[in-house]
Design a protein around this motif. Sequence first.
Motif, mmCIF file in Angstrom:
data_model
loop_
_atom_site.group_PDB
_atom_site.id
_atom_site.type_symbol
_atom_site.label_atom_id
_atom_site.label_comp_id
_atom_site.label_asym_id
_atom_site.label_seq_id
_atom_site.Cartn_x
_atom_site.Cartn_y
_atom_site.Cartn_z
ATOM 1 N N ARG A 114 58.527 4.414 -60.139
ATOM 2 C CA ARG A 114 58.142 5.657 -59.485
ATOM 3 C C ARG A 114 59.344 6.594 -59.488
ATOM 4 O O ARG A 114 60.431 6.216 -59.055
ATOM 5 N N CYS A 115 59.133 7.779 -60.002
ATOM 6 C CA CYS A 115 60.167 8.808 -60.028
ATOM 7 C C CYS A 115 59.691 10.019 -59.233
ATOM 8 O O CYS A 115 58.597 10.516 -59.490
ATOM 9 N N ARG A 116 60.501 10.474 -58.317
ATOM 10 C CA ARG A 116 60.185 11.694 -57.582
ATOM 11 C C ARG A 116 61.027 12.816 -58.147
ATOM 12 O O ARG A 116 62.255 12.707 -58.221
ATOM 13 N N CYS A 117 60.342 13.875 -58.576
ATOM 14 C CA CYS A 117 60.986 14.953 -59.328
ATOM 15 C C CYS A 117 60.788 16.285 -58.621
ATOM 16 O O CYS A 117 59.705 16.565 -58.098
ATOM 17 N N LEU A 118 61.827 17.113 -58.656
ATOM 18 C CA LEU A 118 61.749 18.476 -58.142
ATOM 19 C C LEU A 118 61.904 19.449 -59.308
ATOM 20 O O LEU A 118 62.697 19.220 -60.213
ATOM 21 N N ALA A 119 61.134 20.523 -59.265
ATOM 22 C CA ALA A 119 61.182 21.538 -60.315
ATOM 23 C C ALA A 119 62.510 22.285 -60.253
ATOM 24 O O ALA A 119 63.053 22.521 -59.178
ATOM 25 N N GLY A 120 63.004 22.662 -61.437
ATOM 26 C CA GLY A 120 64.191 23.491 -61.508
ATOM 27 C C GLY A 120 65.490 22.759 -61.553
ATOM 28 O O GLY A 120 65.663 21.611 -61.471
ATOM 29 N N GLY A 152 56.559 17.164 -53.369
ATOM 30 C CA GLY A 152 57.578 18.201 -53.273
ATOM 31 C C GLY A 152 58.133 18.277 -51.872
ATOM 32 O O GLY A 152 57.926 17.395 -51.050
ATOM 33 N N THR A 153 58.850 19.356 -51.618
ATOM 34 C CA THR A 153 59.418 19.602 -50.302
ATOM 35 C C THR A 153 58.853 20.927 -49.797
ATOM 36 O O THR A 153 58.096 21.592 -50.504
ATOM 37 N N LYS A 154 59.248 21.329 -48.612
ATOM 38 C CA LYS A 154 58.751 22.589 -48.071
ATOM 39 C C LYS A 154 59.083 23.773 -48.960
ATOM 40 O O LYS A 154 58.307 24.704 -49.092
ATOM 41 N N ASP A 155 60.254 23.717 -49.571
ATOM 42 C CA ASP A 155 60.704 24.883 -50.333
ATOM 43 C C ASP A 155 60.784 24.671 -51.845
ATOM 44 O O ASP A 155 61.146 25.591 -52.571
ATOM 45 N N ARG A 156 60.433 23.478 -52.337
ATOM 46 C CA ARG A 156 60.497 23.237 -53.786
ATOM 47 C C ARG A 156 59.286 22.435 -54.238
ATOM 48 O O ARG A 156 58.919 21.441 -53.632
ATOM 49 N N ALA A 157 58.702 22.886 -55.338
ATOM 50 C CA ALA A 157 57.580 22.161 -55.932
ATOM 51 C C ALA A 157 58.101 20.907 -56.619
ATOM 52 O O ALA A 157 59.245 20.853 -57.049
ATOM 53 N N GLY A 158 57.250 19.911 -56.691
ATOM 54 C CA GLY A 158 57.671 18.680 -57.340
ATOM 55 C C GLY A 158 56.501 17.829 -57.780
ATOM 56 O O GLY A 158 55.333 18.170 -57.549
ATOM 57 N N ARG A 159 56.834 16.722 -58.437
ATOM 58 C CA ARG A 159 55.835 15.760 -58.914
ATOM 59 C C ARG A 159 56.370 14.355 -58.668
ATOM 60 O O ARG A 159 57.574 14.108 -58.780
ATOM 61 N N GLU A 160 55.452 13.450 -58.354
ATOM 62 C CA GLU A 160 55.774 12.037 -58.335
ATOM 63 C C GLU A 160 55.184 11.451 -59.614
ATOM 64 O O GLU A 160 53.994 11.603 -59.874
ATOM 65 N N VAL A 161 56.025 10.836 -60.409
ATOM 66 C CA VAL A 161 55.613 10.321 -61.709
ATOM 67 C C VAL A 161 55.748 8.807 -61.705
ATOM 68 O O VAL A 161 56.795 8.276 -61.310
ATOM 69 N N GLN A 162 54.678 8.121 -62.110
ATOM 70 C CA GLN A 162 54.746 6.672 -62.295
ATOM 71 C C GLN A 162 54.754 6.397 -63.782
ATOM 72 O O GLN A 162 53.903 6.883 -64.527
ATOM 73 N N LEU A 163 55.728 5.633 -64.206
ATOM 74 C CA LEU A 163 55.981 5.360 -65.609
ATOM 75 C C LEU A 163 55.918 3.856 -65.829
ATOM 76 O O LEU A 163 56.480 3.094 -65.042
ATOM 77 N N THR A 164 55.264 3.425 -66.907
ATOM 78 C CA THR A 164 55.169 2.009 -67.231
ATOM 79 C C THR A 164 56.085 1.699 -68.409
ATOM 80 O O THR A 164 55.936 2.285 -69.481
ATOM 81 N N LEU A 165 57.034 0.796 -68.184
ATOM 82 C CA LEU A 165 57.944 0.332 -69.225
ATOM 83 C C LEU A 165 57.547 -1.105 -69.555
ATOM 84 O O LEU A 165 57.439 -1.940 -68.661
#
Length: 140
Positions: free
Chosen positions: A134-140, A63-76
């Motif tokens: 690898r996908c970096r995701c922020l909530a919201g 995430g960042t200082k002000d937003r929660a997040g997740r790093e997702v690894q996906l296998t295709l």
Amino acid sequence: MAAADAWRRAMSGAEQAVRAKALALLAGDAALAGLVHGVFDGVPPRASAPYVSVGGTEGRDWGTKDRAGREVQLTLVLNGVGESADGGAAARIEAAAGALRGAADGWTVVGTRVVRTRFTFARDGGWRRETIVRCRCLAG
């Protein structure tokens, strides 16, 4: 404590959101549909090669200082048979990986990157090409 539990449940949704978006992108790709027999969520019980499956998904806190997040690894995974792999289908899968950026069911995928590819042959004449994204995701 209840707020922390709700936050953990929401964070696991990033993996589901990225997985669903990947399935939709791959299934909606007309060029890929002409090259494979189907796109599946996980390993299908019966499918004729070549086909694409969305395999394992792993999530980590990010995430960042002000937003929660997740790093997702996906296998295709592109599964096939024959002497050589079809580069056209593999290229379509990598293009879909890049298209994962943007809104995804309550999350925003802010960055994607193919971090690894692996190609293996099976004893029965089949082959398997895995693309780890690898996908970096922020909530919201």
